[in-house]
Design a protein around this motif. Sequence first.
Motif, mmCIF file in Angstrom:
data_model
loop_
_atom_site.group_PDB
_atom_site.id
_atom_site.type_symbol
_atom_site.label_atom_id
_atom_site.label_comp_id
_atom_site.label_asym_id
_atom_site.label_seq_id
_atom_site.Cartn_x
_atom_site.Cartn_y
_atom_site.Cartn_z
ATOM 1 N N ALA A 1 0.861 -1.232 -0.209
ATOM 2 C CA ALA A 1 0.038 0.508 0.279
ATOM 3 C C ALA A 1 0.689 1.195 0.378
ATOM 4 N N ASP A 2 1.501 1.227 0.957
ATOM 5 C CA ASP A 2 2.519 2.560 0.655
ATOM 6 C C ASP A 2 4.315 1.436 1.491
ATOM 7 N N PRO A 3 5.259 1.391 0.133
ATOM 8 C CA PRO A 3 6.467 1.185 0.642
ATOM 9 C C PRO A 3 7.114 1.848 1.206
ATOM 10 N N PRO A 4 8.231 1.255 2.238
ATOM 11 C CA PRO A 4 9.042 1.787 3.695
ATOM 12 C C PRO A 4 10.382 1.721 3.100
ATOM 13 N N ASP A 5 11.346 3.070 3.331
ATOM 14 C CA ASP A 5 12.402 2.420 2.745
ATOM 15 C C ASP A 5 13.695 1.467 3.662
ATOM 16 N N LEU A 6 13.011 0.453 4.481
ATOM 17 C CA LEU A 6 13.413 -0.260 4.880
ATOM 18 C C LEU A 6 12.597 -0.846 5.794
ATOM 19 N N ILE A 7 12.842 -2.495 6.084
ATOM 20 C CA ILE A 7 11.947 -3.400 6.680
ATOM 21 C C ILE A 7 12.383 -3.875 7.681
ATOM 22 N N VAL A 8 12.103 -4.324 8.874
ATOM 23 C CA VAL A 8 12.737 -4.711 9.450
ATOM 24 C C VAL A 8 11.808 -5.804 10.297
ATOM 25 N N THR A 9 11.854 -6.813 10.155
ATOM 26 C CA THR A 9 11.204 -8.339 10.921
ATOM 27 C C THR A 9 12.198 -9.741 11.092
ATOM 28 N N ASP A 10 11.120 -9.853 12.086
ATOM 29 C CA ASP A 10 11.647 -11.074 13.124
ATOM 30 C C ASP A 10 11.406 -12.153 12.019
ATOM 31 N N TRP A 11 12.277 -13.445 12.126
ATOM 32 C CA TRP A 11 11.821 -14.481 11.497
ATOM 33 C C TRP A 11 10.897 -15.034 11.695
ATOM 34 N N MET A 12 10.666 -15.671 13.492
ATOM 35 C CA MET A 12 9.086 -16.626 13.484
ATOM 36 C C MET A 12 8.280 -16.003 13.981
ATOM 37 N N MET A 13 7.103 -16.081 13.419
ATOM 38 C CA MET A 13 6.359 -14.986 13.728
ATOM 39 C C MET A 13 4.655 -16.104 12.881
ATOM 40 N N PRO A 14 3.921 -15.458 13.378
ATOM 41 C CA PRO A 14 2.893 -16.628 12.624
ATOM 42 C C PRO A 14 1.720 -16.065 11.511
ATOM 43 N N LYS A 15 1.132 -16.949 11.176
ATOM 44 C CA LYS A 15 0.666 -16.341 9.539
ATOM 45 C C LYS A 15 1.534 -16.519 8.407
ATOM 46 N N MET A 16 2.226 -16.011 8.641
ATOM 47 C CA MET A 16 3.695 -15.618 7.185
ATOM 48 C C MET A 16 4.783 -15.176 8.155
ATOM 49 N N ASP A 17 6.052 -15.803 8.037
ATOM 50 C CA ASP A 17 7.482 -15.628 8.708
ATOM 51 C C ASP A 17 8.427 -14.745 8.213
ATOM 52 N N GLY A 18 9.454 -14.655 8.599
ATOM 53 C CA GLY A 18 10.269 -13.405 8.169
ATOM 54 C C GLY A 18 10.544 -14.032 7.006
ATOM 55 N N VAL A 19 10.687 -15.356 6.979
ATOM 56 C CA VAL A 19 11.930 -15.810 5.508
ATOM 57 C C VAL A 19 10.313 -15.291 4.289
ATOM 58 N N ALA A 20 9.162 -16.612 4.911
ATOM 59 C CA ALA A 20 8.299 -15.977 3.635
ATOM 60 C C ALA A 20 7.980 -14.805 2.974
ATOM 61 N N LEU A 21 8.218 -13.943 4.324
ATOM 62 C CA LEU A 21 8.255 -12.778 3.535
ATOM 63 C C LEU A 21 9.233 -12.254 3.402
ATOM 64 N N CYS A 22 9.765 -12.258 3.314
ATOM 65 C CA CYS A 22 11.061 -11.807 2.347
ATOM 66 C C CYS A 22 11.655 -12.325 1.175
ATOM 67 N N ARG A 23 11.448 -13.637 1.385
ATOM 68 C CA ARG A 23 10.382 -13.894 -0.599
ATOM 69 C C ARG A 23 10.005 -13.346 -1.218
#
Length: 118
Positions: A43-65
């Motif tokens: 919806a509104d691309p950020p300049d940087l994303i900081v994410t945890d790896w292990m999360m419910p629904k979609m983890d950080g690795v899947a988000l990176c992909r």
Amino acid sequence: MKKILVVDDEFDLLTTWRLVLQLEGYTVVTAANGVQALSLARADPPDLIVTDWMMPKMDGVALCRALAADDRLMRIPVVLSSAAERTPPIEHPLVEFHRKPLSIDSFVEIVARLIGPA
């Protein structure tokens, strides 16, 4: 002002990183999982994303992909963090892995190195 999307299912950590980054002058948007983060980034691309790896629904690795597969989002740098020693292969050219716990000073230095000051 530069915008950072912080993604973590641990409310205390999410709140801490948001406050630290806001004190540094960044605009901060938060999400509790990768699905929510991907929607916000589209919806509104950020300049940087900081994410945890292990999360419910979609983890950080899947988000990176998912970010790497999106032409509009693939150039956004990502800081992926986890207490785990190693991550699986990540299909995103701009991902940095940092092991938790991160000190506040280290975290601020990583952000500034990747996107500059607010």
